[in-house]
Write a protein that holds these residues in place. Structure first.
Motif, short mmCIF file in Angstrom:
data_model
loop_
_atom_site.label_atom_id
_atom_site.label_comp_id
_atom_site.label_asym_id
_atom_site.label_seq_id
_atom_site.Cartn_x
_atom_site.Cartn_y
_atom_site.Cartn_z
N LEU A 88 -104.21 -14.51 27.32
CA LEU A 88 -104.14 -13.55 28.42
C LEU A 88 -105.25 -12.52 28.24
O LEU A 88 -105.07 -11.34 28.48
CB LEU A 88 -102.77 -12.89 28.47
N ASP A 642 -95.43 -12.88 30.87
CA ASP A 642 -96.81 -13.37 30.79
C ASP A 642 -96.93 -14.79 30.26
O ASP A 642 -97.99 -15.18 29.77
CB ASP A 642 -97.67 -12.42 29.95
N THR A 684 -100.89 -12.72 36.88
CA THR A 684 -102.25 -13.02 36.42
C THR A 684 -102.58 -14.48 36.69
O THR A 684 -101.78 -15.37 36.38
CB THR A 684 -102.40 -12.74 34.92
N LYS A 716 -110.72 -13.88 36.55
CA LYS A 716 -109.36 -13.46 36.23
C LYS A 716 -108.90 -12.52 37.34
O LYS A 716 -109.55 -11.51 37.62
CB LYS A 716 -109.32 -12.74 34.88
N GLU A 718 -105.65 -10.25 38.90
CA GLU A 718 -104.37 -9.62 38.57
C GLU A 718 -103.84 -8.86 39.79
O GLU A 718 -104.60 -8.19 40.49
CB GLU A 718 -104.51 -8.66 37.39
#
Length: 756
Positions: A88, A642, A684, A716, A718
């Motif tokens: 992550l 996550d 994410t 990435k 989010e």
């Protein structure tokens, strides 16, 4: 503690003199059995596949040659290609390994089979601190055994460093990396292995320039589908150097073996973030809200020494081990923000400047030892012993804030002295001592088609937490706990090519260090306060792994594994019912052992040549892990925070023997992850990552490789749901809804290796 460990290592070295006379023949035999020529490992014309291990515990083993043609920079870069390992991290970063997608605190990181201290409050170790050049192999240990620490709820990743019998000879490596901002960084290293006296020594050194230039873009709304309040444009450059040194000395004697080893890794890094915030999505002076300049200067040192001596005695083999490991992490952070349209005067009239200086000093030291004995009892083998360790972790975080009104933006940063004296932050001045004594016993046996192992481990832990910033009545707290951890493994060969593995084990996860501190941190979670809980118990889990593996041809292997973990005493943050420091509607929150959870999944991996199709010089690699879990928190059911929904890797290598060349590619994709805590929810997603290499060999001693990483310009993304209070989060009354995108361009690396 440090002097004791160094003295013991030196004392074991004196055993060499007495053993020299009888060691010569044994050393020669051991060298013939184990060592390879350096050309076999560095300038190779063969494709290397995943190893097929014979032990009862479910273990996947990958030699460095499996990864080397893609020239990974760190252990993390190598691990992202093995089954079920997720990250992550930021784009182009592979730091906290998440085996089976779970938080890094659930994954045990081992170096040469030994635990290592990490800087993370969840006890995790950042695997990007270990250069790939130090590695002999990476092992994925899916289930625990009694002779290893039980801190491996998700499993363990064992980084085995090269020893004196890995190969014979030496090589040097030199190259350059070019990044998306057209900056070039250098990399150079070398390894040498040879007989020295009655044993063999390997010594290696590596220097590596590191850089990661990234761009971020954020949009902030009052709620999903609502009004765009502001945007933020951010550049994030991480520039630094890694230095590493490792050495190992191995002696094979007639009735005993001695191994002395050590490594040192230093990371120097400067993280430079510059952020510009604009009102309503319009870029210009009329809507310029803030400028934020955030710089972090980091120096992290990891080093360890270990001595292991095994001797035939008392009807079996007795093992003595002693080790010392230390981590020091020094960080100096300056965050300065210039506020323009946030006050009543329009830019460029009187504006406000806020500067924060934070100094962090962390030192984690651990001494460990083992005394164990293994012997035959009839057709079975008995192993028993005791492992002990003492950890001392000291944290010193101090800060100061400077807030002034300025007529115009300053041309230069104020001098450091302008910040005044540093003051310890709440919860930032503490010492944690952890003492463990863990006896164990194991019985193993079987031959032919069936091999089994069963064991019992009793872990005893005494912890003392002292926080100088906490109220006097709760400043020092002692806590102790014990756990009985059974384990059992079975490997059953159905045929020469097919086998089944079944494992059952109980494991633990100890609480985060910041959760143990008795200090009260105001407005730590949204507008809610966080109060530590020194009396937290570790989480425990019963787990089962069932796998099937088939040999493909002479070198290939395919496997499928199903796993399940039943987690008890899950640690979650819950409300104490007390009003928080921000007033009505906010609460004091505290971590507690609140309930249960479960984790499950299916893991498939394939590593084989295409000889069955007449393509002897083509190798393919594929692994896919489907991951899931369930836990109840204050707001309902969710997955473990996550956890990626899946991890997928596929690739190939094509050798061209007639041209003394090769090429290949890997493609990686990681599934969506969701995390929820009080005050914030984060989703994410990552884009796919494509890597390629092209290789040319020159004779038997030289090879040149060109590699490309992040060729799909992976992003990435989010999504943040932010809430002020628990009630707001339940009713979905948003404080802020944010979309953030981070990206970094391709990286190209040209590396030459020469053997001698």
């Amino acid at each position: 503690m440090k002097k004791t460990a160094l003295f013991a290592v030196a004392s074991m070295a004196t055993l060499l003199a007495a053993a020299q006379a009888r060691a010569a023949d044994a050393v020669a035999d051991a060298e013939a059995d184990r060592t390879k020529t350096v050309e076999e490992l560095v300038v190779t014309g063969e494709i290397t596949f995943r190893n097929r291990t014979d032990e009862a515990a479910p273990t996947l083993s990958y030699d460095l040659e499996y990864f080397q043609r893609f020239e990974p920079l760190t252990a993390g870069d190598a691990m992202k290609r093995v089954p079920s390992v997720a990250f992550l991290s930021d784009v182009l970063e592979s730091d906290g390994a998440r085996l089976r997608g779970l938080d890094p605190g659930y994954t045990q990181i081992l170096i040469n089979g030994e635990r290592v201290p990490g800087a993370g409050v969840d006890r995790s170790f950042f695997v990007d601190r270990i250069p790939a050049e130090l590695i002999e192999r990476v092992e994925v240990v899916r289930s625990s055994s009694a002779n290893r620490s039980g801190d491996a709820m998700a499993g363990a990743l064992n980084i085995v460093l090269r020893d004196g019998y890995t190969f014979d000879g030496g090589y040097v490596r030199a190259g350059a990396l070019m990044f998306s901002d057209d900056r070039v960084r250098e990399t150079v290293g070398g390894v040498f292995s040879a007989p020295v006296g009655p044993g063999r020594m390997v010594i290696g050194a590596n220097y590596q320039g590191r850089r990661n230039p990234k761009q971020k873009f954020s949009q902030r709304f009052d709620e999903p589908g609502g009004t765009l309040d502001n945007i933020e444009i951010q550049s994030d450059k991480r520039n630094g150097e890694d230095y590493s040194l490792n050495a190992s000395y191995d002696v094979q004697m007639e009735d005993s073996t001695l191994k002395l080893s050590g490594y040192f890794v230093r990371t120097d890094r400067l993280e430079d973030e510059d952020s510009y915030e604009y009102r309503g999505g319009r870029v210009g002076d009329a809507d310029f809200l803030t400028y934020n300049d955030n710089n972090v200067d980091i120096q992290t040192d990891n080093w360890a020494l270990q001595a292991k001596y095994e001797r035939n005695m008392a009807g079996g083999k007795t093992r003595f081990k002693l080790g010392y490991a230390e981590l020091s992490d020094d960080q100096d952070e300056i965050e300065e923000e210039y506020e323009y349209l946030r006050d009543t005067r329009p830019f460029p009239d009187d504006d406000r400047f806020t500067g924060d200086l934070t100094r962090t000093r962390l030192k984690d030291k651990e001494v460990s030892g083992e005394l164990s004995h293994k012997r035959d009892i009839g057709a079975a083998k008995l192993e028993f012993g005791v492992q002990a360790s003492e950890k001392n972790r000291d944290t010193d975080i101090s800060a100061v804030r400077n807030r002034v009104t300025i007529p115009n933006p300053p041309a230069t940063r104020p001098a450091l002295g302008a910040y005044g004296p540093l003051v310890a932050v709440v919860g930032g001045l503490n010492a944690i001592e952890e003492r463990r004594i863990d006896p164990f016993v194991m019985v193993s046996g079987g031959d032919g088609p069936m091999v089994w192992e069963a064991g019992l481990r009793w872990e005893n832990t005494d912890t003392t937490i002292e926080d100088a910033t906490a109220p006097a009545a709760s400043r020092k707290v002692d806590n102790d706990y014990s756990f009985l951890l059974p384990s059992a493994h079975l490997r059953w060969n159905l045929s020469a090519d097919d086998r089944v593995k079944v494992s059952v084990a109980r494991t633990v996860r100890r609480p985060n260090f910041d959760f143990l501190s008795p200090a009260l941190l105001e407005a730590e979670l949204g507008d809610n306060d966080l109060l530590g809980n020194p009396n937290l118990k570790p989480e425990t889990a019963w787990g089962i792994d069932v796998g099937f593996e088939r040999r493909l041809g002479s070198r290939g292997v395919a496997g499928v594994n199903v796993f399940y973990r039943d987690v008890k005493d899950l640690i979650e943050v819950a409300s104490t019912g007390q009003v928080g420091s921000e007033g009505a509607g906010t609460f004091v929150l505290q971590p507690r052992n609140t309930g249960d959870g479960s984790v499950w999944g299916v893991e498939f991996d394939l590593s084989t040549s295409l000889s069955a199709f007449g393509l002897d010089d083509t190798g393919v690699f594929l692994n896919y892990s489907w991951l899931d879990s369930d836990v109840d928190d204050e707001f309902g059911s969710r997955r473990f925070n996550d956890q990626a929904k899946y991890v997928f890797n596929v690739g190939f290598i094509q050798d061209l023997p007639d041209w003394a060349a090769a090429f290949g590619a890997t493609y990686r994709k990681q599934g969506k992850a969701f995390g929820r805590v009080v005050g914030e929810e984060v989703t994410t997603t990552y884009g796919a990552d494509l890597e390629i290499f092209v290789e040319k060999r020159f004779g038997e001693r030289y090879v040149v490789r060109l590699t490309g990483t992040n060729l799909l310009d992976s992003k990435k993304k989010e999504t943040f749901n932010k809430f002020t209070t628990i009630a707001d989060q339940r009713s979905r009354d948003f404080d802020e809804y944010e979309l953030e995108r981070e990206e970094a361009g391709p990286v190209f690396q040209l590396v030459a290796r020469a053997t001698f």
